[in-house]
Design an enzyme around this catalytic site. Structure first.
Site, PDB file in Angstrom:
ATOM      1  N   GLY A  72       0.802  -1.218   0.000  1.00 50.13           N
ATOM      2  CA  GLY A  72       0.000   0.000   0.000  1.00 50.13           C
ATOM      3  C   GLY A  72       0.835   1.268   0.000  1.00 50.13           C
ATOM      4  CB  THR A  73       3.875   2.259   1.886  1.00 51.95           C
ATOM      5  OG1 THR A  73       3.277   1.924   3.141  1.00 51.95           O
ATOM      6  CG2 THR A  73       4.735   3.492   2.046  1.00 51.95           C
ATOM      7  CG  ASN A 159      -5.527   3.997   8.953  1.00 56.62           C
ATOM      8  OD1 ASN A 159      -5.891   4.979   8.319  1.00 56.62           O
ATOM      9  ND2 ASN A 159      -4.523   4.054   9.808  1.00 56.62           N
ATOM     10  CD  GLN A 187      -7.007  -0.737   7.217  1.00 59.20           C
ATOM     11  OE1 GLN A 187      -7.779  -1.629   7.559  1.00 59.20           O
ATOM     12  NE2 GLN A 187      -5.737  -0.730   7.595  1.00 59.20           N
ATOM     13  N   GLY A 208      -1.643  -6.425  -0.078  1.00 59.19           N
ATOM     14  CA  GLY A 208      -1.853  -7.857   0.102  1.00 59.19           C
ATOM     15  C   GLY A 208      -2.188  -8.250   1.521  1.00 59.19           C
ATOM     16  CG  HIS A 209      -0.027  -6.591   5.055  1.00 61.61           C
ATOM     17  ND1 HIS A 209      -0.064  -6.173   6.362  1.00 61.61           N
ATOM     18  CD2 HIS A 209       0.304  -5.500   4.331  1.00 61.61           C
ATOM     19  CE1 HIS A 209       0.256  -4.884   6.424  1.00 61.61           C
ATOM     20  NE2 HIS A 209       0.484  -4.454   5.207  1.00 61.61           N
ATOM     21  CB  THR A 245      12.801  -9.052 -10.221  1.00 62.39           C
ATOM     22  OG1 THR A 245      13.933  -8.756 -11.042  1.00 62.39           O
ATOM     23  CG2 THR A 245      12.382 -10.496 -10.424  1.00 62.39           C
ATOM     24  CB  CYS A 338       5.349   7.800  19.451  1.00 60.87           C
ATOM     25  SG  CYS A 338       6.553   8.322  20.641  1.00 60.87           S
TER      26      CYS A 338
HETATM   27  N1  PLP Z   1      -2.939   2.904   3.745  1.00 63.28           N
HETATM   28  C1  PLP Z   1      -3.693   2.490   4.767  1.00 63.28           C
HETATM   29  C2  PLP Z   1      -5.060   3.061   4.958  1.00 63.28           C
HETATM   30  C3  PLP Z   1      -3.210   1.528   5.651  1.00 63.28           C
HETATM   31  O1  PLP Z   1      -3.942   1.128   6.682  1.00 63.28           O
HETATM   32  C4  PLP Z   1      -1.901   1.003   5.435  1.00 63.28           C
HETATM   33  C5  PLP Z   1      -1.312   0.022   6.373  1.00 63.28           C
HETATM   34  O2  PLP Z   1      -1.497   0.081   7.532  1.00 63.28           O
HETATM   35  C6  PLP Z   1      -1.170   1.465   4.335  1.00 63.28           C
HETATM   36  C7  PLP Z   1      -1.725   2.411   3.517  1.00 63.28           C
HETATM   37  C8  PLP Z   1       0.198   0.933   4.058  1.00 63.28           C
HETATM   38  O3  PLP Z   1       0.104  -0.326   3.420  1.00 63.28           O
HETATM   39  P1  PLP Z   1       1.364  -1.328   3.452  1.00 63.28           P
HETATM   40  O4  PLP Z   1       1.492  -1.806   4.844  1.00 63.28           O
HETATM   41  O5  PLP Z   1       0.970  -2.420   2.493  1.00 63.28           O
HETATM   42  O6  PLP Z   1       2.530  -0.565   2.962  1.00 63.28           O
END
Ligand code: PLP
Length: 413
Positions: A72-73, A159, A187, A208-209, A245, A338
């Site tokens: 996601g990031t 989230n 999410q 994915g996770h 890759t 934090c």
């Molecule tokens: N965006 C949201 C709303 C998330 O909750 C998260 C992960 O907590 C991310 C992005 C980041 O995803 P990833 O952990 O796959 O990089």
């Protein structure tokens, strides 16, 4: 090995679905770089392309719109930086990003970077007390200077408090002005119906996770006409915008997971709503004045993510509660981050207009495919003792004059 514990932090990461784990581990035993021309390479490529089709089908997109990433990031960064640079290159006036105040740090910190180093200007889209962005807020922000807008980015579901945004309406407003729209659906995917084609979005991030697949893989869905400047340069994989890759086993596990999660969604959503509502009611009935933040209507799994319970416990610090519950075998999360050793109340809760003191007592419990009634029972049994101790600790801390430090360094996942 440790004893059994109760996992109520599925929004941080959810266990892999058995089918996804099996598919991924089987693929790990197979050699092949999906870019190689020989037979092993072509077999790897076939797995990637089948996974692309599966992922596209699950999210109602075209296979060619799916770009695999590391999660996601990376998807958020590619969508936002890639679009910002492409739109600014095409017209130097386009430097304004319209972004909601409740985004995940993967979006917020990316936007901060563009502001600090690339001359981006940010218009923050305010939310209401439920954490929702109103389409009219987006319209007003665009109308202030339509020519200057590079991108609108609003997450599909939050989230922390689980609020689901009116994404199709927001997209429609931006498209009246020919402005592209991105949504972080990390999410939302697998939790609520996510239909890329019908959403009108140009770009959408998934991971994915969060859907029962592996960590370290995700996708950016990008319409064919979305122009993106790549963040990585190299082999030119994934439409030339995401060199590197491809992780074939992880992509396979991700595809199996998203297919399963979306196929099970209707039934699983009802199951989770029932569990979540029991958890919330039980916490409220415990007699500590526990409140729910965000958009909670019993029975609702559409306006709020079905597995999300976000509680406000008066007179305690969320971090203390988290550690006390952890010691009692219940894993969950807080809403705080934090910074420089000082716990900060969540930016999401503050953006919703919550007083700082109240926001400090936030506790996020998120349910998922392994959650059961026994998990809810265990949490409700552990809660009173944890709250009493956390409240006592809070009283003791507030009477001390020494400055506080915390070991927590987390930003909410
Ligand atoms: N965006 C949201 C709303 C998330 O909750 C998260 C992960 O907590 C991310 C992005 C980041 O995803 P990833 O952990 O796959 O990089």
């Amino acid at each position: 090995m440790r004893d059994s514990f109760v996992y109520l932090d599925h929004a941080a990461t959810t266990p892999m679905l058995p089918g996804a784990l099996e598919a991924m581990t089987a693929q790990m035993a197979v050699i092949g770089n999906a870019s190689s021309l020989h037979t092993s390479g072509r077999l790897g490529r076939r797995v990637v392309e089948e996974s692309r089709e599966t992922g596209a089908q699950a999210l109602e997109a075209r296979p060619s719109e799916v770009l695999f990433t590391s999660g996601g990031t990376e998807s958020d960064n590619l969508a936002i930086k890639g679009t910002f640079w492409a739109r600014r290159d095409a017209d130097p006036r386009r430097v304004r990003l319209l972004v909601s105040t409740v985004e995940h740090h993967a979006v917020l910190d990316c936007v901060d970077f563009l502001q600090a180093h690339e001359g981006a200007k940010v218009t923050w889209l305010e939310v209401d007390h439920l954490g929702r962005v109103h389409p009219e807020t987006v319209r007003a922000a665009i109308e202030a200077d339509p020519e200057s807008v590079a991108l609108v980015s609003v997450m599909w579901a939050n989230n922390e408090v689980g609020t689901v945004q009116p994404i199709a309406e927001i997209s429609a407003v931006a498209h009246e002005f020919d402005i592209p729209v991105h949504s972080d659906a990390v999410q939302a995917a697998g939790q609520v119906e996510v239909n890329f084609a019908r959403s009108g979005l140009d770009l959408m991030s998934v991971s994915g996770h969060k859907v029962g697949g592996p960590q370290g893989v995700g996708a950016l869905l990008a319409r064919r006409d979305a122009t993106l400047v790549p963040l990585t340069h190299g082999g030119g994989q994934e439409r030339q915008v995401r060199s590197g890759t491809l992780d074939v086993p992880a992509i396979r596990g991700f595809a199996v997971a998203i297919r399963q999660a979306t196929a099970d969604l209707a039934v699983e959503s009802r199951r989770l709503v029932t569990l979540r509502d029991r958890l919330v009611r039980g916490a409220q009935d415990a007699g500590f004045g526990v409140r729910v933040s965000g958009d909670w209507e019993p029975g609702d799994g559409i306006g709020r993510l079905p597995g999300n319970a976000h509680l406000l416990v008066p007179g305690c610090d969320g971090d203390s509660l988290l550690y006390l519950l952890d010691a009692a075998g219940v894993e969950c999360s807080t809403g705080s981050a934090c910074q420089a050793g000082v716990p900060q109340p969540s930016h999401v809760l503050l953006a919703m207009g919550m007083p700082e003191q109240q926001a400090r007592g936030a506790l996020r419990l998120t349910l998922g495919h392994t959650s059961t009634d026994a998990d809810v029972d265990a949490f409700l049994a552990a809660l009173p003792g944890a709250v009493e101790r956390a409240q006592r600790a809070q009283v003791a801390t507030s009477t001390k004059t020494t400055s506080r430090k915390t070991t927590s360094t987390q930003k909410t996942r």
